[in-house]
Design a protein around this motif. Structure first.
Motif, PDB file in Angstrom:
ATOM      1  N   SER A 164       0.863  -1.151  -0.009  1.00 32.66           N
ATOM      2  CA  SER A 164      -0.078  -0.059  -0.084  1.00 32.66           C
ATOM      3  C   SER A 164       1.004   1.259   0.012  1.00 32.66           C
ATOM      4  O   SER A 164       0.430   2.408  -0.546  1.00 32.66           O
ATOM      5  N   ASP A 165       2.065   1.189   0.414  1.00 30.54           N
ATOM      6  CA  ASP A 165       3.104   2.511   0.543  1.00 30.54           C
ATOM      7  C   ASP A 165       4.521   2.057   0.808  1.00 30.54           C
ATOM      8  O   ASP A 165       4.750   0.912   1.049  1.00 30.54           O
ATOM      9  N   ILE A 166       5.187   2.816   0.181  1.00 30.73           N
ATOM     10  CA  ILE A 166       6.844   2.701   0.338  1.00 30.73           C
ATOM     11  C   ILE A 166       7.059   4.273   0.809  1.00 30.73           C
ATOM     12  O   ILE A 166       7.001   4.959   0.015  1.00 30.73           O
ATOM     13  N   ASP A 167       7.845   4.143   2.065  1.00 24.47           N
ATOM     14  CA  ASP A 167       8.166   5.502   2.264  1.00 24.47           C
ATOM     15  C   ASP A 167       9.585   5.787   1.884  1.00 24.47           C
ATOM     16  O   ASP A 167      10.652   5.437   2.367  1.00 24.47           O
ATOM     17  N   ALA A 168       9.378   6.758   0.862  1.00 24.52           N
ATOM     18  CA  ALA A 168      10.655   7.141   0.042  1.00 24.52           C
ATOM     19  C   ALA A 168      11.749   7.775   1.336  1.00 24.52           C
ATOM     20  O   ALA A 168      12.913   7.668   1.188  1.00 24.52           O
TER      21      ALA A 168
END
Ligand code: URA
Length: 449
Positions: A364-368
């Motif tokens: 759902s998400d990948i924190d850059a």
């Protein structure tokens, strides 16, 4: 006024006159100011701000702090550039230089090194053995006027030296996130290039300096106004920087992904390919080479499939010091993996770390930001005394929306030096296990994705 009176004037809330700004920039570029004095100037500008007129004056004085490039009237309309305010996995500029020079535009690109957690084009290009990013003004002119058509270089003592001094001190003085400092830093370099059109990519989101859209809009306006004052056509894209733009984060690994872009196909991430094509397409339209941005993007994609963009990249590499043999290997046509490119650059292969998902589902998400901070920290090992280890990097094997099963691999990491490898791997594993929790959220059976 002397230096401390200049500071006091700003501190007391007064604005600087044009003469004040010129004096300040002269002192900054003279090399006579101490690190403390440079830090004080940056912090004052950061906290007190500058109005639009002061920003233009600062930019002009910084441009004039060194040599500038100018072009014959017949060539100038084709001389263009692109710059980003800084992102993660933001390897857009080098493939743009290659694609657009292949299509007949001229790109005198003066870029920066990494700033804070964001990557820098110059650091990335220097991960290619032999690549020389310190060109003289004469070498820059030669590259643009020849069939190479462009270059990728950094600020030097001769070109925009004021930006070189200020830029280098901004990460360690926490003064990056400032509209006057970002505007003057970018536009002093672009004005020194003598370009006729600029595409700016202003990033916003958790991994950008401007975290909200509104902050990015204010910065975009400042850049647009200042650039137009130089007679440049300026188009600003405001793009999101929540997740890494590409699959790779790091120096050598991002070069590998840029080469994948230039090979066409779908090895490089779709987001990266799309941004390179769209922003290049816009520059082609601004120069009148095509009628619409879409037609420009199509021409760019064509330069990937017919191999001309790779040939252009080869010319740029050789012109900037890379051996013909290595340039041949890097610019060979074919669908090669990141690992293969690293091996061709003589670098250690990525070691693969398996991250296990707590459940089957969708990413759902990948924190850059988390990932960029890990890379940033690991790429400056103590043994190198603050120097960069270009081999450090990550290759993401999943993107937002991908389905994952329990125990799917998610990231590869790279490190090359056996002396620090064990410690680094332990640190990285620790960081990644946090990253797994904080940065990569797995939604169980998310129907929305
Ligand atoms: N790129 C630059 O050249 N300068 C900045 O301040 C930010 C990004």
């Amino acid at each position: 006024l002397d230096f401390s009176e200049l500071l006091e004037k700003k501190l007391s809330g007064e604005r600087w006159s044009e003469e004040d700004v010129k004096l300040l920039v002269r002192l900054v570029s003279s090399g006579r100011l101490s690190g403390q004095q440079i830090g004080a100037v940056l912090m004052l500008i950061f906290t007190k701000g500058m109005d639009a007129e002061e920003i233009v004056q600062l930019t002009s004085a910084m441009t004039a702090s060194g040599e500038t490039l100018s072009w014959p009237d017949s060539l100038r309309p084709l001389v263009v550039d692109k710059h980003s305010t800084g992102g993660v996995g933001d390897m857009v500029s080098p493939p743009m230089v290659a694609s657009l020079t292949a299509l007949g535009l001229k790109l005198p690109m003066i870029s920066g090194r990494s700033l804070g957690h964001t990557g820098g084009t110059i650091d990335k290009m220097e991960s290619i053995p032999g690549f020389n990013a310190s060109l003289t003004a004469e070498q820059m002119r030669g590259a643009v006027m020849s069939d190479v058509g462009g270059f990728i270089a950094g600020q030097t003592e001769a070109m925009v030296p004021a930006d070189r001094v200020l830029y280098a001190a901004r990460s360690e003085t926490a003064t990056i996130r400032s509209v006057p400092l970002i505007t003057s830093s970018i536009l002093s370099k672009k004005a020194a290039e003598g370009i006729s059109a600029l595409v700016m990519d202003v990033k916003f989101g958790r991994a950008a300096f401007m975290t909200t859209f509104e902050e990015a809009r204010i910065l975009a306006e400042s850049i647009e106004q200042t650039g137009r004052g130089y007679g440049m056509k300026v188009i600003v894209f405001i793009t999101e920087m929540e997740r890494p733009l590409a699959r790779c984060i790091g120096n050598a690994v991002e070069v590998a992904e840029a080469l994948q872009v230039l090979n066409g196909g779908d090895a490089a991430s779709a987001g990266l390919r799309e941004l390179v094509a769209r922003q290049s397409g816009c520059l082609l339209r601004l120069t009148g080479k095509v009628a619409t941005d879409e037609a420009g993007a199509a021409a760019v994609r064509n330069s990937w499939s017919d191999g001309s963009a790779l040939k252009a990249m080869r010319r740029i590499l050789v012109n900037q010091g890379v051996s013909e043999a290595l340039a041949d290997k890097l610019c060979e046509r074919g669908q090669f993996s990141v690992q293969e490119y690293l091996s061709r650059m003589g670098r250690e292969p990525l070691s693969v770390t398996q991250l296990s998902s707590p459940a089957s589902g969708f990413v759902s998400d990948i924190d850059a930001l988390s990932l960029a901070k890990i890379c940033h920290q690991l790429s400056r090992p103590e043994r190198l005394g603050g120097k960069l280890d270009h081999s450090t990097g990550l290759e993401l094997l999943v993107v937002k929306g991908d389905a994952v099963k329990q125990a799917n691999g998610a990231l590869r990491k790279s490190s090359s030096n056996p002396q620090w490898e064990n410690q680094a791997i332990e640190d990285l594993l620790l960081a990644l296990s946090m990253a797994q929790k904080d940065a990569v959220d797995f939604l169980d059976d998310s129907p929305a994705l």
